[in-house]
Design an enzyme around this catalytic site. Structure first.
Site, PDB file in Angstrom:
ATOM      1  N   SER A 467      -4.703   5.542   0.050  1.00 46.24           N
ATOM      2  CA  SER A 467      -5.344   4.704   1.065  1.00 46.24           C
ATOM      3  C   SER A 467      -4.440   3.547   1.510  1.00 46.24           C
ATOM      4  CB  SER A 467      -6.692   4.213   0.530  1.00 46.24           C
ATOM      5  OG  SER A 467      -7.497   3.705   1.557  1.00 46.24           O
ATOM      6  N   ASP A 478       8.593   4.166   7.785  1.00 42.61           N
ATOM      7  CA  ASP A 478       8.824   4.322   9.219  1.00 42.61           C
ATOM      8  C   ASP A 478       9.793   3.268   9.760  1.00 42.61           C
ATOM      9  OD1 ASP A 478       7.182   6.508   9.259  1.00 42.61           O
ATOM     10  OD2 ASP A 478       5.422   5.434  10.009  1.00 42.61           O
ATOM     11  N   LYS A 493      -5.109  10.201   1.277  1.00 45.26           N
ATOM     12  CA  LYS A 493      -6.404   9.767   1.810  1.00 45.26           C
ATOM     13  C   LYS A 493      -6.150   8.893   3.035  1.00 45.26           C
ATOM     14  CE  LYS A 493     -10.741   7.384   0.684  1.00 45.26           C
ATOM     15  NZ  LYS A 493     -10.727   6.372   1.756  1.00 45.26           N
TER      16      LYS A 493
END
Length: 701
Positions: A467, A478, A493
């Site tokens: 999460s 990224d 998740k």
């Protein structure tokens, strides 16, 4: 959550008022609950499932499996009778019809009462452990008993397994006593067999006492959750009693072993160890372990297989200073007896903490973040963002040259703090995309241009990082701000839930509970969902969970992976040797004998997990256990591994440790674990090699 309320039309509320007056049976609340749930699920869920024949069949299979996972109660004739409703449950839900539930529930009670008689008959006679027979515990593949005679035979074998397990333990105890004292008279096998049957009989009697305490509401809640779980594994119904427990705020401390437990079929499974808690410090209990027996100090072990989770927890927890003895089935198939001294599990240990490490004359910092916490109920609430800022500043004073941020086993928490903590390592910019059903994703950004830490950063994750952890790790990946190192992929998740009070949609004078509902989905700034895929590490470290079913991808009815348009962001790109460091680590891991042993162990664990055959002949049973233990001993070197690294508390904490013996013990235990942690060692190896471009320092200055 205000947006969701407008999804329920006024006409729906009015129709409920009318429906209360037309209910004919003694359970109007149940019918109203069905209607409310259907509308809330259909209108509010991020990706609603259609109520059709496929849905009906899934609910049918789930409910029967939940009631009878080991196929101990129903016979094939029952299943044949139930099957006529297999494709009708969706229609019954729409019509507030509980015929299927009543049929299965009442038959289940009837069959359960019948088993009370024949389990006693089975245990009235001695077992012959010399007969060559076996039993396959893969209940998903085994058929239902063709008749009551075959059902009794199933029970005989399953009870024999329980008796044989106790008998084996008693035989080992006798052999140990004889080894310590050659004059000791070993008890006759017949006596031990009788004692073992008596122990099973006692366990069965206690099991049925607890079973009889289950109410109609408990079983109806099970049925309702078989409906909600069709939408996704995180959508679930809380009946009023469960909702009350859910609402109770944490007191700040809890006496017990410091483990979060979950029901898995008939077993009590360890799903998380609380950082700094007794089980975590003791070191033997692990995520994935199944607790099969619980004994109090100087007491007889109690079999908790088949026990309600709440009841099992009552036996496991207890006052500070007392010992609990757990018989645990490890994920490698071996059985281990673990003694844990209960203590106060303090929430303090779930907060950010750091350590300073010396490596080859250089100084680095390790920050442990167990979860992304926040508390809106306190005026001056403590949260993981402010704590992280403080910890980084403290480590800067130690002149650390790089940071390892440990997110292993971090199950997530606050989205807000995940965004804010990401902002501590980047200039302002997007961190995550959040999407409601049917609308474009909203880009959530860090708006503070300040960078708290601009040096080398390594983020350590594993398969249990979930999460909010995945949001942070994905953002760092990224932006190419950090090297992500750890498990093959994180948990996966990529959804968020909200708890909906269902009482706002009716006018009954009864509490009907609440629904935890999936309402949003997360996406990375590169456009990919975290759902199922999680975050794939830049550097994959072998671990014991690599081949096991443990992530979101292994959950039933998990939402699918998909993509949205990427956000507009600029890669950090200030490492001089980012790719070279990753390749260097991969070569080092491939040549590391301990990592190779860990990978071999992981493959063996998967094979052991798939082995479901139990021998009912004592010699064969003993040989099988000893064979598992012999193979397991090959991997003991993994636990014996240690490094030459030195970990100490930051300067600010050293004074606190001198005046607080409890804190001193916790830090000593943590530093001891860090020194033996091969994953931390490799993360530090990577950190040691990472260098920042000189041009970045020039611009920064």
């Amino acid at each position: 959550m205000k947006r969701f309320k407008f999804l329920l039309p006024v006409l729906f509320i009015a129709s409920l008022f009318l429906s209360f007056q037309s209910v004919a049976d003694n359970n109007p609340k149940d019918k109203v609950l069905l209607t409310i749930l259907r509308y809330v699920l259909t209108e509010g869920h991020y990706h609603p499932t259609e109520f059709n024949d496929a849905f009906s069949e899934s609910v049918y299979n789930s409910f029967i499996e939940n009631l009878d996972p080991s196929k101990r109660y129903f016979i094939q004739a029952d299943i044949d009778e139930f099957s006529k409703y297999k494709l009708l449950i969706d229609d019954q839900i729409k019509n507030e019809d509980l015929t299927f539930f009543y049929l299965v529930y009442n038959r289940f009670k009837e069959r359960a009462n019948e088993t009370k008689v024949f389990y006693k008959e089975i245990l009235a006679n001695p077992f012959d452990f010399n007969i060559d027979e076996s039993f396959d515990m893969d209940y998903e593949k085994s058929p239902y008993a063709s008749d009551k005679g075959q059902l009794i035979e199933f029970w005989r074998k399953q009870i024999k397994i329980s008796t044989l397990a106790i008998f084996y333990d008693k035989m080992k105890e006798e052999e140990t006593k004889f080894e310590k004292d050659s004059t000791y008279q070993i008890q006759p096998m017949a006596v031990l067999e009788k004692d073992s049957r008596d122990a099973v009989s006692k366990n069965m009697t206690e099991f049925y006492e607890r079973f009889d305490e289950l109410t109609y509401a408990d079983w109806f809640t099970t049925y309702i959750n078989c409906i909600t779980e069709q939408f996704d594994p995180h959508t679930s119904y809380f009946d009023p009693s469960i909702k009350k427990k859910f609402d109770q705020s944490m007191s700040g401390k809890l006496e017990g072993i410091g483990a979060r437990l979950q029901k898995q079929n008939e077993y009590t499974k360890v799903i998380e160890l609380i950082s700094g808690g007794p089980a975590w410090k003791q070191g033997d209990l692990e995520v994935g372990d199944l607790i099969v027996k619980v004994a109090q100090e100087n007491g007889e072990p109690l079999d908790i297989v088949g026990m309600r989770l709440d009841d099992a927890i009552e036996f496991i927890k207890g006052p500070k200073g007392s010992n609990v003895i757990l018989t645990v089935k490890k994920i490698d198939g071996t059985t281990q007896i673990i003694t844990i001294t209960r203590d106060i599990v303090e929430l303090e240990e779930t907060f950010v903490k750091s350590s300073v490490v010396k490596k080859d004359g250089r100084t680095f910092g390790v920050i442990d973040l167990p979860k992304f916490y926040i508390d809106f109920d306190e005026t001056n609430f403590r949260n993981s963002t402010t704590d992280m800022v403080q910890e980084i500043e403290r480590l800067k004073k130690e002149n650390v040259e790089g940071l390892v941020l440990d997110l292993r086993n971090n199950g997530g928490g606050s989205l807000q703090t995940a965004i804010e903590i990401s902002g501590l390592f980047i200039n302002k910019g997007p961190v995550v995309q959040v999407k409601y059903r049917g609308v474009k994703p909203e880009v959530k950004s860090d708006i503070d241009p300040k960078i708290q830490w601009d040096g080398p950063l390594v983020v350590l994750v594993n398969e249990l990082s979930a999460s909010a952890s995945e949001i942070f790790a994905a953002a760092m990946q990224d932006y190419k701000r950090a090297v992500i190192i750890g498990g093959k992929q994180t948990y996966g998740k990529g959804t968020v839930q909200s708890v909906i009070d269902l009482n706002q949609y009716h006018n009954l004078n009864e509490d009907i509970g609440a629904l935890k509902l999936t309402i949003q989905k997360f996406y990375r700034i590169n456009g990919s969902s975290n759902q199922l895929e999680g975050v794939h590490s830049d550097i994959i470290l072998p671990d014991r969970y690599t081949y096991l079913e443990i992530g979101e991808r292994d959950e039933k009815n998990a939402l699918k992976f998909d993509k949205v348009a990427p956000a507009d962001y600029t890669v950090w790109n200030n490492y001089e040797n980012f790719d070279a460091v990753i390749n260097s680590s991969k070569k080092r891991i491939a040549l590391n004998t301990t990592f190779n042993l860990i990978d071999e162990n992981a493959k063996w664990l998967k094979n052991a997990q798939d082995d479901t055959l139990i021998y009912l002949n004592y010699d064969a049973y003993k040989k099988d256990i000893e064979s598992h233990e012999e193979l397991a001993s090959k991997f003991k070197a993994i636990k014996d591994y240690t490094t030459n690294l030195t970990f100490t508390s930051p300067i600010y904490e050293q004074t606190l440790v001198l005046n607080d013996t409890s804190l001193a013990e916790k830090r000593e235990a943590w530093h001891k674990n860090l020194k033996k942690d091969i994953y931390i060692e490799e993360a530090l190896n990577v950190l040691d090699e990472l260098t920042i471009k000189p041009s970045y320092h020039l611009v920064k200055n």
